[in-house]
Structures are given as C-alpha cells and as structure tokens.
Scaffold this motif. Structure first.
Motif, PDB file in Angstrom:
ATOM      1  N   VAL A   5       0.578  -1.127   0.041  1.00  0.00           N
ATOM      2  CA  VAL A   5       0.041  -0.063  -0.029  1.00  0.00           C
ATOM      3  C   VAL A   5       0.877   1.125  -0.091  1.00  0.00           C
ATOM      4  CG1 VAL A   5      -1.617   1.230   1.444  1.00  0.00           C
ATOM      5  CG2 VAL A   5      -1.932  -0.969   1.052  1.00  0.00           C
ATOM      6  N   LEU A   6       0.755   2.043  -0.673  1.00  0.00           N
ATOM      7  CA  LEU A   6       1.471   3.645  -0.904  1.00  0.00           C
ATOM      8  C   LEU A   6       0.742   4.589  -0.203  1.00  0.00           C
ATOM      9  CD1 LEU A   6       2.245   2.945  -4.776  1.00  0.00           C
ATOM     10  CD2 LEU A   6       3.385   2.123  -3.017  1.00  0.00           C
ATOM     11  N   ALA A   7       1.195   5.224   0.862  1.00  0.00           N
ATOM     12  CA  ALA A   7       0.670   6.207   1.603  1.00  0.00           C
ATOM     13  C   ALA A   7       1.547   7.466   1.446  1.00  0.00           C
ATOM     14  CB  ALA A   7       0.636   5.894   2.920  1.00  0.00           C
ATOM     15  N   ASP A   8       1.122   8.482   0.395  1.00  0.00           N
ATOM     16  CA  ASP A   8       1.659   9.832   0.524  1.00  0.00           C
ATOM     17  C   ASP A   8       0.606  10.649  -0.224  1.00  0.00           C
ATOM     18  OD1 ASP A   8       3.305  11.837  -1.097  1.00  0.00           O
ATOM     19  OD2 ASP A   8       4.810  10.817  -0.028  1.00  0.00           O
ATOM     20  N   ASP A   9       0.640  11.904   0.224  1.00  0.00           N
ATOM     21  CA  ASP A   9      -0.271  12.989  -0.179  1.00  0.00           C
ATOM     22  C   ASP A   9      -0.172  13.467  -1.546  1.00  0.00           C
ATOM     23  OD1 ASP A   9       1.937  14.467   0.782  1.00  0.00           O
ATOM     24  OD2 ASP A   9       0.873  15.997   1.687  1.00  0.00           O
ATOM     25  N   GLU A  10       0.961  13.280  -2.185  1.00  0.00           N
ATOM     26  CA  GLU A  10       1.230  13.742  -3.338  1.00  0.00           C
ATOM     27  C   GLU A  10       0.961  12.467  -4.399  1.00  0.00           C
ATOM     28  OE1 GLU A  10       4.932  15.981  -4.261  1.00  0.00           O
ATOM     29  OE2 GLU A  10       4.975  16.390  -1.905  1.00  0.00           O
ATOM     30  N   GLN A  11      -0.004  12.893  -5.375  1.00  0.00           N
ATOM     31  CA  GLN A  11      -0.169  11.912  -6.179  1.00  0.00           C
ATOM     32  C   GLN A  11       0.713  11.490  -7.299  1.00  0.00           C
ATOM     33  OE1 GLN A  11      -3.362   9.979  -6.997  1.00  0.00           O
ATOM     34  NE2 GLN A  11      -2.140   9.067  -8.413  1.00  0.00           N
ATOM     35  N   GLY A  31      -3.174  -0.772  -2.908  1.00  0.00           N
ATOM     36  CA  GLY A  31      -4.019   0.341  -2.400  1.00  0.00           C
ATOM     37  C   GLY A  31      -3.339   1.670  -2.204  1.00  0.00           C
ATOM     38  N   GLU A  32      -3.798   2.669  -2.285  1.00  0.00           N
ATOM     39  CA  GLU A  32      -3.102   4.146  -2.175  1.00  0.00           C
ATOM     40  C   GLU A  32      -4.036   4.681  -0.868  1.00  0.00           C
ATOM     41  OE1 GLU A  32      -2.648   5.908  -5.822  1.00  0.00           O
ATOM     42  OE2 GLU A  32      -1.955   4.363  -6.744  1.00  0.00           O
ATOM     43  N   ALA A  33      -3.237   5.811  -0.464  1.00  0.00           N
ATOM     44  CA  ALA A  33      -3.754   6.636   0.553  1.00  0.00           C
ATOM     45  C   ALA A  33      -2.947   7.848   0.491  1.00  0.00           C
ATOM     46  CB  ALA A  33      -3.480   5.951   1.881  1.00  0.00           C
ATOM     47  N   ALA A  34      -3.930   9.092   0.381  1.00  0.00           N
ATOM     48  CA  ALA A  34      -3.626  10.382   0.611  1.00  0.00           C
ATOM     49  C   ALA A  34      -3.355  11.044   1.818  1.00  0.00           C
ATOM     50  CB  ALA A  34      -4.533  11.253  -0.521  1.00  0.00           C
ATOM     51  N   ASP A  35      -3.657  10.318   2.925  1.00  0.00           N
ATOM     52  CA  ASP A  35      -3.599  10.877   4.065  1.00  0.00           C
ATOM     53  C   ASP A  35      -3.506   9.947   5.307  1.00  0.00           C
ATOM     54  OD1 ASP A  35      -5.975  10.048   5.389  1.00  0.00           O
ATOM     55  OD2 ASP A  35      -6.933  11.608   4.142  1.00  0.00           O
ATOM     56  N   GLY A  36      -2.946  10.222   6.461  1.00  0.00           N
ATOM     57  CA  GLY A  36      -2.723   9.114   7.467  1.00  0.00           C
ATOM     58  C   GLY A  36      -3.995   8.035   7.835  1.00  0.00           C
ATOM     59  N   ARG A  37      -5.031   8.810   8.009  1.00  0.00           N
ATOM     60  CA  ARG A  37      -6.162   7.832   8.192  1.00  0.00           C
ATOM     61  C   ARG A  37      -6.461   6.900   7.042  1.00  0.00           C
ATOM     62  NH1 ARG A  37      -8.200   9.713  12.849  1.00  0.00           N
ATOM     63  NH2 ARG A  37      -7.969  11.840  13.439  1.00  0.00           N
TER      64      ARG A  37
END
Length: 222
Positions: A5-11, A31-37
C-alpha cells in the motif's frame, strides 16, 4: 506476492511508485492513501506500507503506531526527506520496520520492500545509528534487560544490518543458532522485529551510536 500500500499526499509520487513496482512480478500494489487515516484503513492487512511522514489528517508517525496496533503483521517503511531526525526516530519507535529517503534510487525502494517483508535484517543501520542519541532515550526499565554475551554479540550484528547468514559467518555459529539467539533477544527486549530491537537497545544504553563495529574473530567460539 508482496501486497503493498502506498501512502503519500502527492499523487505524482504515488503514481511513480506504482509504475516502478509494477515492473516486479513479486510485488503488487493493492491500495493507495492520500493521508494518514486512509493509510491505516488501506494498510490494515497489507504486507508492506510505504508511509510518508508528513501527511494531512494523521501524520505518518501516528498512522504507523495505529497500524502496529491494528495489523501487527503489516510492515511499515517510512519514506522521508530525512530533514527531521526526531520524526524518523519517533516513527521507528512507533513500529516502523525501517525507512528510505525520497531521493533514493527506485531500485533501493524495491530492495527495501523485499527486505522488510522477509524480516531478515534492519534497514539502513548507518542512518539508524546517526539519529540515535541520549536525547531520544526513555527511562530505564525497573528490571534491567539482561542479555548473555552471545545475545549481545547478536544484537550488535542486528544493529549493523546483518542477516542471519551473515551473523552466523561472523560469529562462527550455525544459522539455526543465530535464529535462536535472535528470538531470545526480541523476547527479552519485547521487540516486534529487528528494527525495533535496535531502537530499544539504543534507548536503553545497550548499544551506543558509532560503537557497533563488526566483531573480529580469530576462530570458532561458543
């Protein structure tokens, strides 16, 4: 297959990671995530999460801590510019398996994913020792941690980033013996993995930055 899973706020960063990881048959971005939650929700049950430290809603440190509670088997790699040692150290204390620099070559990121998934060594021990210091310490336990001389030898090798085979060759023992010692070290330090064992060892004064040089042996020893 390693589920990542990739978690970073920069697309743009997430897209670059996805394209790069897609080139490897043993890794799948699930999966991907743009914020910590979002990172906590998407990362629960994954094998590895690439976690940016500075993200909206919930930072990477807090997200890592929550993931460690919800999904102990999930391995977190903190991805950072390394501009704030305190944040990196906090993430390692929270349960991150290691970290990579955002400016690092992409093949280093792939290697990191495979390494933490295999649980075979500590990521980037030189950087870990660089940020270790007395200002990061915590209070001593009521009952001091007591390691045997051989367990301390193994702990030093863990902190140097050695895998089981390398430790066995250095200490002139079998790989199975190393595995036994590693298990005892983790149990005594109440650590979930090798990285956390190294972090705890620095905090408790069992290891000191710059002091963990490879052991030189003249021959086999018990």
């Amino acid at each position: 297959m390693i589920r990542v899973v990739l978690a970073d706020d920069e697309q743009l960063i997430r897209s670059g990671w996805t394209a790069m990881l897609a080139l490897h048959d043993d890794i799948e971005v699930v999966g991907e995530a743009a914020d910590g939650r979002e990172a906590v929700e998407a990362g629960t049950g994954a094998d590895v999460v690439l976690m940016d430290i500075r993200m909206p809603r919930l930072n990477g440190l807090a997200a890592t801590q929550e993931l460690a509670r919800r999904s102990p088997a999930t391995r977190v790699i903190v991805v950072t510019t390394f501009e704030n040692d305190q944040l990196v150290w906090g993430a390692l204390r929270a349960g991150a398996a290691g970290y990579v620099l955002k400016r690092a070559p992409l093949d280093e990121l792939v290697e990191a994913v495979r390494l933490v998934h295999s649980r075979s060594a500590v990521l980037f021990p030189d950087a870990l020792r660089r940020i270790a210091g007395p200002h990061h310490g915590r209070s001593k336990p009521r009952v001091p941690v007591e390691l045997t001389p051989r367990e301390h030898d193994v702990l030093r090798q863990i902190a140097l980033g050695r895998n089981n085979a390398e430790i066995a060759a250095t200490l002139y023992v079998s790989v199975e013996t190393v595995k036994t010692h590693v298990r005892h070290v983790l149990d005594k330090l109440d650590a979930r993995d090798r990285t956390q064992a190294a972090v705890i060892a620095y905090e408790l004064g069992l290891l000191f930055p710059g002091a963990e040089e490879p052991l030189m042996r003249a021959g086999p020893c018990p």
